[in-house]
Motif scaffolding. Structure first.
Motif, PDB file in Angstrom:
ATOM      1  N   LYS A  45      45.975  35.754  36.691  1.00 60.04           N
ATOM      2  CA  LYS A  45      44.725  36.019  35.978  1.00 60.04           C
ATOM      3  C   LYS A  45      43.586  36.265  36.956  1.00 60.04           C
ATOM      4  O   LYS A  45      42.773  37.178  36.764  1.00 60.04           O
ATOM      5  N   ALA A  46      43.532  35.438  38.019  1.00 60.26           N
ATOM      6  CA  ALA A  46      42.488  35.626  39.032  1.00 60.26           C
ATOM      7  C   ALA A  46      42.653  36.974  39.719  1.00 60.26           C
ATOM      8  O   ALA A  46      41.675  37.691  39.963  1.00 60.26           O
ATOM      9  N   LEU A  47      43.911  37.331  40.019  1.00 55.91           N
ATOM     10  CA  LEU A  47      44.172  38.626  40.633  1.00 55.91           C
ATOM     11  C   LEU A  47      43.811  39.757  39.690  1.00 55.91           C
ATOM     12  O   LEU A  47      43.249  40.779  40.106  1.00 55.91           O
ATOM     13  N   TYR A  48      44.118  39.551  38.407  1.00 56.51           N
ATOM     14  CA  TYR A  48      43.788  40.577  37.407  1.00 56.51           C
ATOM     15  C   TYR A  48      42.281  40.789  37.336  1.00 56.51           C
ATOM     16  O   TYR A  48      41.794  41.920  37.316  1.00 56.51           O
ATOM     17  N   HIS A  49      41.531  39.676  37.295  1.00 52.67           N
ATOM     18  CA  HIS A  49      40.069  39.795  37.219  1.00 52.67           C
ATOM     19  C   HIS A  49      39.491  40.389  38.500  1.00 52.67           C
ATOM     20  O   HIS A  49      38.428  41.020  38.466  1.00 52.67           O
ATOM     21  N   ALA A  50      40.187  40.165  39.618  1.00 48.80           N
ATOM     22  CA  ALA A  50      39.697  40.722  40.876  1.00 48.80           C
ATOM     23  C   ALA A  50      39.959  42.219  40.973  1.00 48.80           C
ATOM     24  O   ALA A  50      39.281  42.920  41.730  1.00 48.80           O
ATOM     25  N   THR A  51      40.918  42.715  40.210  1.00 52.29           N
ATOM     26  CA  THR A  51      41.293  44.126  40.307  1.00 52.29           C
ATOM     27  C   THR A  51      41.010  44.917  39.038  1.00 52.29           C
ATOM     28  O   THR A  51      41.337  46.098  38.967  1.00 52.29           O
ATOM     29  N   HIS A  52      40.412  44.276  38.026  1.00 49.97           N
ATOM     30  CA  HIS A  52      40.103  44.961  36.774  1.00 49.97           C
ATOM     31  C   HIS A  52      38.672  44.648  36.357  1.00 49.97           C
ATOM     32  O   HIS A  52      38.148  43.581  36.673  1.00 49.97           O
ATOM     33  N   THR A  53      38.075  45.574  35.650  1.00 49.39           N
ATOM     34  CA  THR A  53      36.747  45.309  35.109  1.00 49.39           C
ATOM     35  C   THR A  53      36.874  44.395  33.902  1.00 49.39           C
ATOM     36  O   THR A  53      37.847  44.461  33.149  1.00 49.39           O
ATOM     37  N   GLU A  54      35.902  43.537  33.716  1.00 49.08           N
ATOM     38  CA  GLU A  54      35.971  42.531  32.653  1.00 49.08           C
ATOM     39  C   GLU A  54      35.857  43.170  31.276  1.00 49.08           C
ATOM     40  O   GLU A  54      36.522  42.728  30.338  1.00 49.08           O
ATOM     41  N   GLN A  55      35.040  44.213  31.148  1.00 50.73           N
ATOM     42  CA  GLN A  55      34.784  44.789  29.834  1.00 50.73           C
ATOM     43  C   GLN A  55      35.881  45.762  29.401  1.00 50.73           C
ATOM     44  O   GLN A  55      36.406  45.663  28.297  1.00 50.73           O
ATOM     45  N   THR A  56      36.241  46.698  30.269  1.00 50.90           N
ATOM     46  CA  THR A  56      37.176  47.754  29.870  1.00 50.90           C
ATOM     47  C   THR A  56      38.624  47.433  30.182  1.00 50.90           C
ATOM     48  O   THR A  56      39.530  48.116  29.690  1.00 50.90           O
ATOM     49  N   LYS A  57      38.891  46.418  31.017  1.00 47.15           N
ATOM     50  CA  LYS A  57      40.242  46.049  31.441  1.00 47.15           C
ATOM     51  C   LYS A  57      40.916  47.162  32.257  1.00 47.15           C
ATOM     52  O   LYS A  57      42.146  47.164  32.421  1.00 47.15           O
ATOM     53  N   LEU A  58      40.128  48.100  32.762  1.00 50.39           N
ATOM     54  CA  LEU A  58      40.668  49.137  33.631  1.00 50.39           C
ATOM     55  C   LEU A  58      40.609  48.669  35.080  1.00 50.39           C
ATOM     56  O   LEU A  58      39.877  47.738  35.409  1.00 50.39           O
ATOM     57  N   LEU A  59      41.375  49.333  35.945  1.00 43.91           N
ATOM     58  CA  LEU A  59      41.319  49.011  37.365  1.00 43.91           C
ATOM     59  C   LEU A  59      39.902  49.226  37.891  1.00 43.91           C
ATOM     60  O   LEU A  59      39.172  50.104  37.415  1.00 43.91           O
ATOM     61  N   ASN A  60      39.514  48.421  38.876  1.00 46.94           N
ATOM     62  CA  ASN A  60      38.176  48.550  39.428  1.00 46.94           C
ATOM     63  C   ASN A  60      38.230  49.104  40.859  1.00 46.94           C
ATOM     64  O   ASN A  60      39.271  49.548  41.335  1.00 46.94           O
ATOM     65  N   SER A  61      37.096  49.045  41.540  1.00 44.55           N
ATOM     66  CA  SER A  61      37.004  49.640  42.872  1.00 44.55           C
ATOM     67  C   SER A  61      37.896  48.935  43.893  1.00 44.55           C
ATOM     68  O   SER A  61      38.231  49.516  44.932  1.00 44.55           O
ATOM     69  N   ALA A  62      38.297  47.666  43.612  1.00 39.49           N
ATOM     70  CA  ALA A  62      39.177  46.954  44.547  1.00 39.49           C
ATOM     71  C   ALA A  62      40.512  47.680  44.693  1.00 39.49           C
ATOM     72  O   ALA A  62      41.056  47.798  45.799  1.00 39.49           O
ATOM     73  N   MET A  63      41.055  48.151  43.560  1.00 43.57           N
ATOM     74  CA  MET A  63      42.325  48.882  43.626  1.00 43.57           C
ATOM     75  C   MET A  63      42.132  50.255  44.255  1.00 43.57           C
ATOM     76  O   MET A  63      43.028  50.779  44.922  1.00 43.57           O
ATOM     77  N   LEU A  64      40.959  50.836  44.043  1.00 43.82           N
ATOM     78  CA  LEU A  64      40.655  52.105  44.695  1.00 43.82           C
ATOM     79  C   LEU A  64      40.599  51.924  46.210  1.00 43.82           C
ATOM     80  O   LEU A  64      41.102  52.748  46.973  1.00 43.82           O
TER      81      LEU A  64
END
Length: 839
Positions: free
Chosen positions: A401-420
């Motif tokens: 869950k922590a990894l998910y929140h670190a790699t996904h946006t909270e609102q849209t659940k899409l990947l965030n800039s960390a994965m980019l």
């Protein structure tokens, strides 16, 4: 990778099956001791009888004199209960062999208070007397933990074993007679299972103590509390506690064994509450568990002051309540999707089965055996192991869950800039060619003032899904994360910006054309509460450079975005925004536009030299309740931010031309009508052509139509706006610079744009006679405009003094409440007639 995962899982299953085999084989040797009592292994024949002394007053000699009064039934028929009374048990031993036999009588209740064993001869004379029980002193630890006596039965003789059981609480005392070898087997089996139980629980406690110091989660302390309570409880019930604690401690634990039951029940409920995270919710289930824990705590304390035979039945009632509350909490979490607690749910299965077997054995429903005797211990052992697995699964889930929140946006659940960034580092490491591609929802910031957070997120997700479908058609766009179900190629950079990476070596023009094609395929509308939100997109791209960092790469991508910049709105407009910016109003507004429920009102513009009306400003109105009181400036702002402004402008143009036709029909051929033009209208395809067609449709000369542009509109796409003004001028349409003095443009606009008129904002006119600074500004603006060949219109004239002052300053035209407020076209025609305006 997937094949490796399946291979490792297959290996794990094989290991598990092997361990199950070892456990089953080991258990088969442990569960057999009670099958080898002397009646099955030696030529000694037994008969049993008993007597229950409810008065507790019968002496030994009275019993010896009345052995014939005993009930001749096996001991399993004895009514064992918590009632204070004495039990007298008689075993007749008939050794029919030619040799004497050495036997051991095992009394499987280490919690018995007083147990007196009388070895009698055939004439009922006492041969030996042995006193056992946890209240007896000077016994060995072996005698405390495994109450027993050694007997020698002569060849071809009959002897008797008379037992007196005087105890409170658990009175049932199974009696088994073994040969010496069989008794040693029993002790070995018993010691083995005790050692496994204590060893596993102590290791689990130590491991979770380490976890607590590392994670600082209170649930681990509760789990350790449960383990210690289980060791105390089972150590008292089965007797191995004598080897764990000082003798005085163990005797204390056994005296107040019901308190240990309450302790384990309390920790069970606390663990259930904390593990399922009800303490985070503070709901009624959490409060119910707190109340029950408080009740169990009080009842546990009361066990130190009331007799065990009274406290034990109360505990069994509370135990039912415990199961009900825990089942309610577990069921509620399972319904809400708490799937990661599967091991904890499974852990209740052995606990419930073991907890049911114990009272059934004590009450005689189930026959006594070694396996049944230790069933609850095995159940607790299984539960503790499963609880440990549940905690480990919980840690895994929290880590994921922590990894998910670190790699996904909270609102849209899409990947965030960390994965980019991770993809960027991988590409850099492999020295691959790559291009960062960006798609932005234009005016997303403005839309965020209209949509709520959920609606904004749904908009971004919908666009991301559509974009994902387009990217799937091209192999050049890489996955940013391999094991995610939705949108693995796209990262949400927030504020309506979506990013993805192309690894194809291609020209800039080729990439530009491909992104343009993708952008054009994205949805043009997005439904929100019955309102079709109009959408536009910007795009950008940036080639990966070897010596640039991720932040620079991303920043260059942002710089490359080609879109119309955000419009800067005057302060007086932004003030009304919070009142009107909502999607429900936008939906109603769109519906009103489609159903022609809007209308145009006209406010006259007066020539200050002649006093005659030379034209009017067409102002939008929504006359239907409850919308008639809405600030129109805010409504236009809403139309700009939702994409309705283009449709609205074309509608206003059509209505204004209809009204001009009415004016001409009434004989007012020189009357001009001005309408407002927004910078957003640049997006209207073939705008000039549409204006020409509308003029032809209503047979209206272009010279009778004027467009008003605000200063703030000139900031965006200046070259496009300059071209538009020139085209309108060539068409014969006057273009007016509106709201002069409130915008942010420079004086260069007078040089760049072909305006015919300058319109001074009413904020400088209202109260003009009493504001000397405003008089200076207005006079300077009039003189500057005239020197540039521009006419000057002022708005906000509300009294004759202001009119005279403006006339003196040289203003050309004026409008305001002094002449008339904005009125409907039919009323305006009457106003024109009543004021005897010349043709």
């Amino acid at each position: 990778m997937k094949n490796n995962h399946l291979r490792y899982r297959f290996i794990a299953v094989l290991i598990l099956l092997f361990l199950f085999y070892v456990i089953a084989n080991f258990a088969s040797h442990l569960v057999t001791p009670t099958r080898y009592t002397i009646d099955k292994t030696t030529p000694i024949y037994l008969s049993q009888s008993y007597l229950i002394d409810d008065t507790k007053n019968l002496h030994t000699q009275q019993i010896l004199d009345n052995l014939n009064s005993f009930t001749a039934k096996p001991f399993q028929h004895i009514d064992w209960n918590f009632t204070p009374r004495n039990y007298w048990l008689l075993v007749d031993l008939d050794n029919r062999s030619q040799e004497k036999e050495h036997i051991v009588a095992h009394f499987d209740n280490p919690m018995v208070d007083h147990l007196t064993a009388y070895h009698l001869d055939s004439h009922n004379n006492i041969i030996t007397t042995t006193r056992l029980g946890d209240l007896e002193s000077e016994l060995s630890l072996f005698q405390y933990s495994v109450p027993h006596i050694d007997l020698t039965i002569s060849a071809q003789s009959k002897q008797k074993l008379l037992l007196k059981i005087d105890t409170t609480g658990i009175s049932k005392t199974p009696i088994n007679l073994y040969g010496e070898a069989e008794f040693q087997d029993l002790i070995r089996s018993q010691t083995a299972i005790w050692g496994i139980f204590v060893g596993v629980l102590i290791m689990a406690a130590l491991y979770n103590l380490v976890l607590f110091f590392g994670i600082k989660d209170r649930v681990y302390l509760i789990y350790i509390g449960y383990i210690i309570s289980a060791i105390i409880l089972m150590g008292g019930v089965l007797g191995f506690g004598f080897y764990l604690w000082p003798l005085s401690w163990q005797l204390f634990f056994q005296k107040y064994i019901v308190a240990s039951n309450y302790a384990i029940a309390l920790f069970t409920l606390a663990f259930c509450t904390m593990f399922l995270r009800y303490h985070k919710e503070q709901c009624w289930r959490f409060k119910l568990s707190i109340y029950l824990m408080f009740l169990m705590f009080l009842l546990g304390i009361s066990c130190f002051f009331i007799a065990e035979n009274i406290a034990a039945p109360i505990f069994f009632v509370v135990l039912v309540l415990l199961y009900i509350v825990c089942i309610i909490m577990i069921y509620s979490k399972l319904r809400s999707g708490f799937r990661w607690a599967k091991f904890y749910v499974i852990s209740w299965i052995p606990l419930i089965i073991g907890a049911a077997i114990q009272p059934l054995e004590l009450t005689g429903v189930l026959p006594y055996s070694f396996a049944i005797r230790h069933a609850f211990l095995v159940a607790i052992l299984c539960e503790v192991v499963l609880m440990a697995m549940a905690l480990a699964d919980r840690v895994r889930y929290q880590r994921e869950k922590a990894l998910y929140h670190a790699t996904h946006t909270e609102q849209t659940k899409l990947l965030n800039s960390a994965m980019l960034k991770q993809a960027y580092m991988s590409l850099q490491l492999k020295q691959r060619t790559a291009s960062l591609c960006l798609i932005k929802i234009t005016d997303f910031y403005s839309l965020s003032h209209i949509l709520n957070q959920t609606q904004s997120s749904q908009l971004v997700v919908a666009i991301a899904k559509s974009l994902e479908l387009q990217l799937n058609k091209e192999r050049e766009f890489i996955n940013l994360e391999s094991n995610i179900v939705t949108c693995p190629r796209i990262a949400d950079l927030s504020n309506g910006v979506l990013a993805f990476i192309s690894i194809k070596t291609q020209s800039v023009q080729s990439l530009h054309d491909k992104l343009t094609k993708i952008r054009k395929s994205l949805p043009k509308y997005h439904p929100v509460q019955g309102f079709n939100l109009q959408l536009n997109y910007a795009m950008g791209y940036c080639i990966l450079e070897r010596d640039s960092g991720f932040d620079t790469w991303l920043q260059n991508g942002y710089f490359s975005l080609t879109e119309v910049p955000q419009t800067s709105y005057p302060n007086n407009r932004s003030k009304v925004m919070p009142v009107t910016m909502n999607i429900s109003l936008a939906a109603a507004f769109q519906n009103a536009l489609k159903r022609n429920l809007l209308t145009i009102y006209h406010q006259p513009q007066i020539d200050l030299r002649t006093g005659q009306a030379v034209g009017s400003e067409a102002l939008l109105r929504w006359p239907n309740a409850p919308y008639e009181q809405i600030n129109i400036e805010a409504l236009i702002l809403l139309a700009e931010r939702t994409g309705l402004i283009n449709e609205l402008t074309l509608w206003v143009l059509d209505q204004a031309c209809q009204d001009i036709a009415k004016f001409n029909h009434a004989g007012f051929f020189k009357h001009k009508v001005s309408i407002n033009l927004s910078a957003k209208n640049l997006m209207i395809h073939n705008l000039i052509e549409k204006i020409e067609n509308t003029l032809l449709k209503h047979n209206v000369p272009a010279k009778q139509l004027k467009f008003e542009l605000t200063e703030s509109a000139l900031i965006t796409n200046q070259q496009q706006m300059i071209n538009l003004v020139e085209q309108l001028t060539r068409l014969g349409i006057e273009v007016i610079l509106d709201d002069f003095g409130t915008g942010y443009s420079s004086l260069n606009c007078f040089v760049s744009y072909n305006f015919s008129t300058l319109k001074i904002d009413k904020s400088f006119i209202i109260g003009l006679p009493s504001h000397s600074a405003n008089r200076v500004i207005v006079k300077a603006a009039i003189e500057m405009a005239h020197s540039l060949g521009l006419k000057v219109t002022v708005e906000g004239v509300e009294d004759v003094t202001t009119q005279q002052l403006l006339h003196t300053m040289g203003a050309d035209y004026a409008q305001g409440y002094y002449y008339s407020k904005a009125i409907a076209v039919d009323d305006y025609l009457l106003w024109l007639a009543e004021n005897k305006q010349a043709n």
